[in-house]
Design an enzyme around this catalytic site. Structure first.
Site, PDB file in Angstrom:
ATOM      1  N   LYS A 175       0.847  -1.201   0.000  1.00 53.94           N
ATOM      2  CA  LYS A 175       0.000   0.000   0.000  1.00 53.94           C
ATOM      3  C   LYS A 175       0.886   1.255   0.000  1.00 53.94           C
ATOM      4  O   LYS A 175       2.092   1.169   0.270  1.00 53.94           O
ATOM      5  CB  LYS A 175      -0.899  -0.028   1.233  1.00 53.94           C
ATOM      6  CG  LYS A 175      -0.122  -0.091   2.539  1.00 53.94           C
ATOM      7  CD  LYS A 175      -0.983  -0.552   3.697  1.00 53.94           C
ATOM      8  CE  LYS A 175      -0.165  -0.561   4.981  1.00 53.94           C
ATOM      9  NZ  LYS A 175      -0.902  -1.181   6.091  1.00 53.94           N
ATOM     10  N   ARG A 181     -10.099  -0.562  15.628  1.00 53.02           N
ATOM     11  CA  ARG A 181     -10.162   0.057  14.304  1.00 53.02           C
ATOM     12  C   ARG A 181     -11.221  -0.710  13.520  1.00 53.02           C
ATOM     13  O   ARG A 181     -12.324  -0.903  14.009  1.00 53.02           O
ATOM     14  CB  ARG A 181      -8.758   0.010  13.673  1.00 53.02           C
ATOM     15  CG  ARG A 181      -8.543   1.022  12.579  1.00 53.02           C
ATOM     16  CD  ARG A 181      -7.091   1.068  12.121  1.00 53.02           C
ATOM     17  NE  ARG A 181      -6.648  -0.130  11.408  1.00 53.02           N
ATOM     18  CZ  ARG A 181      -5.457  -0.281  10.849  1.00 53.02           C
ATOM     19  NH1 ARG A 181      -4.572   0.692  10.897  1.00 53.02           N
ATOM     20  NH2 ARG A 181      -5.130  -1.383  10.213  1.00 53.02           N
ATOM     21  N   HIS A 230      -5.697  -7.780  13.174  1.00 55.33           N
ATOM     22  CA  HIS A 230      -4.499  -6.943  13.093  1.00 55.33           C
ATOM     23  C   HIS A 230      -4.104  -6.531  14.505  1.00 55.33           C
ATOM     24  O   HIS A 230      -4.964  -6.252  15.337  1.00 55.33           O
ATOM     25  CB  HIS A 230      -4.814  -5.715  12.230  1.00 55.33           C
ATOM     26  CG  HIS A 230      -3.619  -4.899  11.837  1.00 55.33           C
ATOM     27  ND1 HIS A 230      -2.505  -5.422  11.228  1.00 55.33           N
ATOM     28  CD2 HIS A 230      -3.374  -3.562  11.948  1.00 55.33           C
ATOM     29  CE1 HIS A 230      -1.628  -4.461  10.997  1.00 55.33           C
ATOM     30  NE2 HIS A 230      -2.123  -3.324  11.420  1.00 55.33           N
ATOM     31  N   ARG A 243       1.417 -11.123   6.757  1.00 50.96           N
ATOM     32  CA  ARG A 243       1.252  -9.890   5.977  1.00 50.96           C
ATOM     33  C   ARG A 243       2.385  -8.935   6.330  1.00 50.96           C
ATOM     34  O   ARG A 243       2.325  -8.228   7.322  1.00 50.96           O
ATOM     35  CB  ARG A 243      -0.080  -9.204   6.321  1.00 50.96           C
ATOM     36  CG  ARG A 243      -1.324 -10.075   6.160  1.00 50.96           C
ATOM     37  CD  ARG A 243      -2.586  -9.225   6.320  1.00 50.96           C
ATOM     38  NE  ARG A 243      -2.601  -8.474   7.563  1.00 50.96           N
ATOM     39  CZ  ARG A 243      -3.195  -8.886   8.678  1.00 50.96           C
ATOM     40  NH1 ARG A 243      -3.839 -10.035   8.729  1.00 50.96           N
ATOM     41  NH2 ARG A 243      -3.169  -8.133   9.760  1.00 50.96           N
ATOM     42  N   TYR A 256      14.643  30.828   5.358  1.00 46.89           N
ATOM     43  CA  TYR A 256      13.467  31.531   5.878  1.00 46.89           C
ATOM     44  C   TYR A 256      13.532  31.627   7.389  1.00 46.89           C
ATOM     45  O   TYR A 256      13.833  30.641   8.076  1.00 46.89           O
ATOM     46  CB  TYR A 256      12.196  30.770   5.501  1.00 46.89           C
ATOM     47  CG  TYR A 256      11.886  30.775   4.032  1.00 46.89           C
ATOM     48  CD1 TYR A 256      11.616  31.967   3.357  1.00 46.89           C
ATOM     49  CD2 TYR A 256      11.847  29.581   3.308  1.00 46.89           C
ATOM     50  CE1 TYR A 256      11.319  31.970   1.996  1.00 46.89           C
ATOM     51  CE2 TYR A 256      11.547  29.573   1.955  1.00 46.89           C
ATOM     52  CZ  TYR A 256      11.282  30.764   1.300  1.00 46.89           C
ATOM     53  OH  TYR A 256      10.991  30.754  -0.026  1.00 46.89           O
ATOM     54  N   CYS A 299      13.529  24.433   3.046  1.00 47.43           N
ATOM     55  CA  CYS A 299      12.556  25.104   2.181  1.00 47.43           C
ATOM     56  C   CYS A 299      11.759  24.044   1.413  1.00 47.43           C
ATOM     57  O   CYS A 299      11.939  22.855   1.603  1.00 47.43           O
ATOM     58  CB  CYS A 299      13.270  26.026   1.194  1.00 47.43           C
ATOM     59  SG  CYS A 299      14.440  27.166   1.966  1.00 47.43           S
ATOM     60  N   ASP A 349      11.942  23.280  -1.796  1.00 45.38           N
ATOM     61  CA  ASP A 349      12.710  22.564  -2.815  1.00 45.38           C
ATOM     62  C   ASP A 349      14.204  22.515  -2.525  1.00 45.38           C
ATOM     63  O   ASP A 349      14.951  21.884  -3.275  1.00 45.38           O
ATOM     64  CB  ASP A 349      12.531  23.263  -4.180  1.00 45.38           C
ATOM     65  CG  ASP A 349      11.086  23.597  -4.444  1.00 45.38           C
ATOM     66  OD1 ASP A 349      10.298  22.644  -4.557  1.00 45.38           O
ATOM     67  OD2 ASP A 349      10.742  24.788  -4.494  1.00 45.38           O
TER      68      ASP A 349
HETATM   69  C1  LIG Z   1      -0.081  -2.091   6.722  1.00 48.60           C
HETATM   70  C2  LIG Z   1      -0.624  -3.360   7.207  1.00 48.60           C
HETATM   71  C3  LIG Z   1       0.208  -4.490   7.364  1.00 48.60           C
HETATM   72  C4  LIG Z   1       1.720  -4.433   7.233  1.00 48.60           C
HETATM   73  O1  LIG Z   1       2.267  -3.887   8.408  1.00 48.60           O
HETATM   74  P1  LIG Z   1       3.870  -3.827   8.623  1.00 48.60           P
HETATM   75  O2  LIG Z   1       4.008  -3.378  10.023  1.00 48.60           O
HETATM   76  O3  LIG Z   1       4.382  -2.813   7.648  1.00 48.60           O
HETATM   77  O4  LIG Z   1       4.391  -5.184   8.363  1.00 48.60           O
HETATM   78  C5  LIG Z   1      -0.395  -5.691   7.696  1.00 48.60           C
HETATM   79  N1  LIG Z   1      -1.733  -5.771   7.869  1.00 48.60           N
HETATM   80  C6  LIG Z   1      -2.554  -4.707   7.748  1.00 48.60           C
HETATM   81  C7  LIG Z   1      -4.010  -4.864   7.970  1.00 48.60           C
HETATM   82  C8  LIG Z   1      -2.031  -3.467   7.427  1.00 48.60           C
HETATM   83  O5  LIG Z   1      -2.829  -2.410   7.323  1.00 48.60           O
END
Ligand SMILES: *Cc1c(COP(=O)(O)O)cnc(C)c1O
Length: 370
Positions: free
Chosen positions: A37, A135, A164, A220, A264, A309, A311
């Site tokens: 992602k 969540r 998660h 994951r 700045y 800044c 850039d």
């Molecule tokens: C982003 C995400 C992950 C990966 O997490 P990491 O800490 O980068 O390994 C796994 N599961 C879900 C649901 C996520 O949103």
């Protein structure tokens, strides 16, 4: 690529990504979902997906449906799961491209099913459970009832269950164990009813490394495939390598007189006369508008002077008298023996390495090497 034709660029070592995916496969013995992602955590989604696929990763995880579509359009053949919310209007495309969707609301699941039935097909879904993240997700205690309902719905095929963790990157905190217990109880009751789908998954990178019992059928992994540490308390094993370097060129060198204000707001004044270089990187690139960052030039570490800044920013060259216009300057990565990591910058900026790399702007060209 001719580096001299670019002022500022990212080098992405796809060999490192492949290595990291292989490390995870060897370590866990289960399939790895490459989480790509947010433009592959800033590294470039499609290139990372190809490297992960090449290394043997059989799933890609994304947050948004558009990301999944982009992967299919680029020819990625792995399973793909959209981890976030997908509007029901996307179901025809999900069916056409064989994209699996997350479900955490029975009404949305019913809408998906109705739409899939209209197309004479069945949509693959993974049901998401909130075992203690606060969540997205259904409570595990309601899971069995809901899974029974979903099993009787035509137009939907539950191919996965997942949850998660909120604090897996703090291995000494006991909440991960509690989440795992709550989720495992659900998985067991679902098993007893003969409703266990093929893919049960829970572990992000930190849990994959520090909670082996959370690996289930699939892990994951995001941050670990990029060679970044899940946290200081949950570091990667030594065989992982970071993939991203951020580089630029010195475009101006001047000696400024004493008491000369820089950038700045004049947050920095030279004490005596000082050699000051300008590098073309700024907050428009994701290099934050903060004081206190550092850069590498000619293998030496120098301070950024004044505020960044949009850039450009300025660096002190008093310690590097041989520095000259055209020299390569490293903001993340190695130069000679010296290194600045995404973790170093995160510490400087009061954030985490994830945000540092996700913040790398689209306008920075990305060069891929093996
Ligand atoms: C982003 C995400 C992950 C990966 O997490 P990491 O800490 O980068 O390994 C796994 N599961 C879900 C649901 C996520 O949103």
């Amino acid at each position: 690529m001719n580096k001299n034709d670019y002022t500022t660029w990212l080098e992405i070592d796809l060999g490192a990504i492949e290595n990291n995916v292989r490390q995870l496969l060897n370590l866990t013995g289960v399939p790895v979902m490459a989480v790509i992602k947010a433009n592959g955590y800033g590294h470039g989604m499609v290139e990372v997906a190809r490297a992960a696929e090449e290394a043997g990763s059989t799933w890609c995880g994304v947050a948004r449906f558009e990301e999944a579509l982009a992967l299919r359009q680029a020819g990625i053949k792995t399973h793909i799961l959209v981890l976030g919310f997908t509007p029901p209007g996307r179901v025809p495309e999900a069916l056409h491209h064989d994209i699996s969707l997350a479900v955490f609301n029975p009404d949305v699941a019913a809408a998906y099913a109705a739409c899939a039935l209209d197309h004479g097909a069945s949509l693959k879904v993974h049901v998401k459970f909130d075992s203690g993240m606060g969540r997205l997700g259904l409570f595990p205690e309601d899971g069995l009832e809901i899974l029974k309902q979903l099993a009787s719905l035509k137009g939907i095929e539950v191919e996965g269950l997942f949850t998660h963790f909120a604090r897996a990157d703090e291995p000494l905190v006991d909440t991960t164990g509690q989440q795992l217990e709550r989720f495992t109880a659900l998985v067991q009751s679902v098993e007893q009813q003969g409703l266990r789908p093929r893919w049960v998954h829970a572990a992000n990178s930190a849990a994959t490394l520090y909670f082996p019992q959370a690996r289930f059928d699939l892990v994951r992994c995001g941050v670990a495939i990029y060679g970044l540490h899940p946290s200081a308390k949950a570091p990667l094993p030594p065989d992982f390598r970071p993939a991203l370097s951020l580089k630029t060129h010195l475009i101006s060198v001047k000696t400024l007189p004493a008491q000369y204000g820089i950038s700045y707001g004049h947050h920095y004044y030279t004490r005596d006369s000082e050699r000051i270089g300008v590098i073309p990187i700024g907050y428009g690139d994701g290099f934050r508008r903060r004081l206190g960052a550092e850069a590498l030039i000619r293998g030496r570490r120098v301070a950024v002077r004044g505020i960044t800044c949009m850039d450009l920013c300025m660096i002190s060259l008093d310690e590097v008298p041989d520095a000259e216009v055209g020299d390569e300057v490293v903001l993340i990565g190695c130069q000679g023996e010296a290194a600045i990591t995404a973790e170093d910058l995160a510490q400087e900026w009061g954030t985490i390495n994830y945000e540092v790399v996700c913040g790398m702007a689209r306008r920075i060209p990305r060069f891929y090497q093996h």
